[in-house]
Design a protein around this motif. Sequence first.
Motif, PDB file in Angstrom:
ATOM      1  N   GLY A 104       0.833  -1.186   0.000  1.00  0.00           N
ATOM      2  CA  GLY A 104       0.000   0.000   0.000  1.00  0.00           C
ATOM      3  C   GLY A 104       0.875   1.246   0.000  1.00  0.00           C
ATOM      4  O   GLY A 104       2.108   1.175  -0.024  1.00  0.00           O
ATOM      5  N   THR A 105       0.252   2.395   0.058  1.00  0.00           N
ATOM      6  CA  THR A 105       0.982   3.663   0.033  1.00  0.00           C
ATOM      7  C   THR A 105       1.952   3.765   1.208  1.00  0.00           C
ATOM      8  O   THR A 105       1.573   3.539   2.357  1.00  0.00           O
ATOM      9  CB  THR A 105      -0.004   4.837   0.083  1.00  0.00           C
ATOM     10  N   GLY A 106       3.220   4.077   0.896  1.00  0.00           N
ATOM     11  CA  GLY A 106       4.242   4.264   1.919  1.00  0.00           C
ATOM     12  C   GLY A 106       4.896   2.984   2.386  1.00  0.00           C
ATOM     13  O   GLY A 106       5.850   3.033   3.167  1.00  0.00           O
ATOM     14  N   GLU A 107       4.414   1.831   1.935  1.00  0.00           N
ATOM     15  CA  GLU A 107       5.022   0.565   2.330  1.00  0.00           C
ATOM     16  C   GLU A 107       6.167   0.215   1.387  1.00  0.00           C
ATOM     17  O   GLU A 107       6.248   0.725   0.262  1.00  0.00           O
ATOM     18  CB  GLU A 107       3.973  -0.548   2.342  1.00  0.00           C
ATOM     19  N   ALA A 108       7.045  -0.676   1.838  1.00  0.00           N
ATOM     20  CA  ALA A 108       8.254  -0.967   1.068  1.00  0.00           C
ATOM     21  C   ALA A 108       8.578  -2.451   1.128  1.00  0.00           C
ATOM     22  O   ALA A 108       8.093  -3.191   1.991  1.00  0.00           O
ATOM     23  CB  ALA A 108       9.432  -0.146   1.602  1.00  0.00           C
ATOM     24  N   LEU A 109       9.441  -2.886   0.178  1.00  0.00           N
ATOM     25  CA  LEU A 109       9.995  -4.239   0.215  1.00  0.00           C
ATOM     26  C   LEU A 109      11.322  -4.250  -0.517  1.00  0.00           C
ATOM     27  O   LEU A 109      11.647  -3.334  -1.276  1.00  0.00           O
ATOM     28  CB  LEU A 109       9.029  -5.272  -0.370  1.00  0.00           C
ATOM     29  N   LEU A 110      12.089  -5.312  -0.277  1.00  0.00           N
ATOM     30  CA  LEU A 110      13.382  -5.501  -0.936  1.00  0.00           C
ATOM     31  C   LEU A 110      13.231  -6.552  -2.019  1.00  0.00           C
ATOM     32  O   LEU A 110      12.731  -7.648  -1.778  1.00  0.00           O
ATOM     33  CB  LEU A 110      14.439  -5.940   0.078  1.00  0.00           C
ATOM     34  N   TRP A 111      13.704  -6.222  -3.192  1.00  0.00           N
ATOM     35  CA  TRP A 111      13.581  -7.059  -4.392  1.00  0.00           C
ATOM     36  C   TRP A 111      14.981  -7.405  -4.891  1.00  0.00           C
ATOM     37  O   TRP A 111      15.899  -6.595  -4.770  1.00  0.00           O
ATOM     38  CB  TRP A 111      12.797  -6.259  -5.435  1.00  0.00           C
ATOM     39  N   SER A 112      15.155  -8.587  -5.465  1.00  0.00           N
ATOM     40  CA  SER A 112      16.444  -8.986  -6.032  1.00  0.00           C
ATOM     41  C   SER A 112      16.383  -8.939  -7.550  1.00  0.00           C
ATOM     42  O   SER A 112      15.513  -9.565  -8.168  1.00  0.00           O
ATOM     43  CB  SER A 112      16.815 -10.406  -5.587  1.00  0.00           C
ATOM     44  N   ASN A 113      17.321  -8.230  -8.168  1.00  0.00           N
ATOM     45  CA  ASN A 113      17.383  -8.178  -9.627  1.00  0.00           C
ATOM     46  C   ASN A 113      17.846  -9.492 -10.236  1.00  0.00           C
ATOM     47  O   ASN A 113      17.706  -9.707 -11.443  1.00  0.00           O
ATOM     48  CB  ASN A 113      18.330  -7.056 -10.072  1.00  0.00           C
ATOM     49  N   ALA A 114      18.431 -10.376  -9.424  1.00  0.00           N
ATOM     50  CA  ALA A 114      18.988 -11.616  -9.945  1.00  0.00           C
ATOM     51  C   ALA A 114      17.954 -12.725 -10.090  1.00  0.00           C
ATOM     52  O   ALA A 114      18.267 -13.806 -10.594  1.00  0.00           O
ATOM     53  CB  ALA A 114      20.120 -12.091  -9.032  1.00  0.00           C
ATOM     54  N   VAL A 115      16.735 -12.466  -9.663  1.00  0.00           N
ATOM     55  CA  VAL A 115      15.688 -13.492  -9.648  1.00  0.00           C
ATOM     56  C   VAL A 115      14.499 -13.013 -10.474  1.00  0.00           C
ATOM     57  O   VAL A 115      14.079 -11.864 -10.345  1.00  0.00           O
ATOM     58  CB  VAL A 115      15.242 -13.791  -8.195  1.00  0.00           C
ATOM     59  N   PRO A 116      13.924 -13.873 -11.334  1.00  0.00           N
ATOM     60  CA  PRO A 116      12.728 -13.479 -12.091  1.00  0.00           C
ATOM     61  C   PRO A 116      11.585 -13.104 -11.148  1.00  0.00           C
ATOM     62  O   PRO A 116      11.490 -13.604 -10.025  1.00  0.00           O
ATOM     63  CB  PRO A 116      12.384 -14.735 -12.892  1.00  0.00           C
ATOM     64  N   GLY A 117      10.724 -12.247 -11.626  1.00  0.00           N
ATOM     65  CA  GLY A 117       9.578 -11.824 -10.829  1.00  0.00           C
ATOM     66  C   GLY A 117       8.816 -10.737 -11.550  1.00  0.00           C
ATOM     67  O   GLY A 117       8.939 -10.576 -12.764  1.00  0.00           O
ATOM     68  N   GLY A 118       8.015  -9.993 -10.806  1.00  0.00           N
ATOM     69  CA  GLY A 118       7.266  -8.914 -11.429  1.00  0.00           C
ATOM     70  C   GLY A 118       6.288  -8.277 -10.479  1.00  0.00           C
ATOM     71  O   GLY A 118       6.287  -8.534  -9.273  1.00  0.00           O
ATOM     72  N   CYS A 119       5.429  -7.429 -11.043  1.00  0.00           N
ATOM     73  CA  CYS A 119       4.403  -6.774 -10.233  1.00  0.00           C
ATOM     74  C   CYS A 119       3.199  -6.458 -11.087  1.00  0.00           C
ATOM     75  O   CYS A 119       3.272  -6.425 -12.327  1.00  0.00           O
ATOM     76  CB  CYS A 119       4.948  -5.506  -9.569  1.00  0.00           C
ATOM     77  N   LEU A 120       2.090  -6.219 -10.427  1.00  0.00           N
ATOM     78  CA  LEU A 120       0.836  -5.891 -11.096  1.00  0.00           C
ATOM     79  C   LEU A 120       0.180  -4.755 -10.343  1.00  0.00           C
ATOM     80  O   LEU A 120       0.064  -4.792  -9.113  1.00  0.00           O
ATOM     81  CB  LEU A 120      -0.096  -7.111 -11.107  1.00  0.00           C
ATOM     82  N   HIS A 121      -0.228  -3.724 -11.087  1.00  0.00           N
ATOM     83  CA  HIS A 121      -1.036  -2.665 -10.467  1.00  0.00           C
ATOM     84  C   HIS A 121      -2.209  -2.377 -11.392  1.00  0.00           C
ATOM     85  O   HIS A 121      -2.046  -2.050 -12.562  1.00  0.00           O
ATOM     86  CB  HIS A 121      -0.207  -1.401 -10.189  1.00  0.00           C
TER      87      HIS A 121
END
Length: 325
Positions: A104-121
């Motif tokens: 949600g707004t203002g929340e955060a997470l750590l993502w690794s560029n070395a691993v496949p993945g993605g996001c949906l909005h």
Amino acid sequence: MQEDEPAFRFSTDELPERDRLPIWREAFGRRIVKLGMEPVGDGPLRIEGHIQALPNLAIASFSSTPARVTRTRALASDSSDDLVLVISNGGVMFHQGNKEVELGTGEALLWSNAVPGGCLHNVPIDRLLTLAIPRIALTQTLANPDSALMQRIPRDNEAVRLLAGYVKILQGEIGAMSPELKAASSAHVQDLMVLALGANRDAAHLARGRGVRVARLQALKADILANLTRRDLSIDRLAARHGISPRYIRALFDGDQTTFTDFVLNQRLARAHRCLQDIRFAGYMISTIAFEAGFGDLSYFNLAFRRRYGVTPSDIRAKAIPGKG
């Protein structure tokens, strides 16, 4: 993106609507951010991106219409092992490995560029912020690096709030920074990142004495500038808004070799000085300019102005706007 490259901006508004998606995919998606994108819904694709580089740090902010973003195995094999802290400004669902996290707004997470993945909005996003640094820079300072990946960080996390505010200020200043200041600013950002993610004891001690202090001071200065014209601006009110003590604020300004009072005074004088030189304020009385800059006593304003600039307010106006002295 390398540190010595200029800032990079991209907007699909500059492209013909029918060519937006293929051009974005090739010129920006595959070459710059190594991401694929598919629009969600029937509306046209609109994306704006701004990327800036500091030593061992890339700062990017993105705005987009609803979309599905993917980093395929092929795109993830580009030799980048960067870890990316994402700070959301709206509902976005991220997935990587076997984990899914909705921010949600203002929340955060750590993502690794070395691993496949993605996001949906499924809704437009505005100024989604990402901070990418080499993996080794974080893994040496985190208490538990592996467990930090894909974990939601709540918006009331103090380090994340300070980080978002500090980076917002940096984004407007990076272009004019010296190499030394860029390196220091990058270190401050990384301090706040490791605190948000769970720093080990030594890193936490360093970060609180360095990055946190700098970010807090910048946040306080920004607050002061936003409320500069209020004559009830005080250190007690400032402390209450930021949830810290007046004593701590005094210590922060002391570390910057000034005081709260002197900073406020100098900023108010500078504001009045600019107005006195501006033709748009030629019809304003000097007393009006002083009061609107936050001064409640005209005699004190005149005395402080002369001490600061060596001339009277009338002298400044007469020089800048002949006939208005």
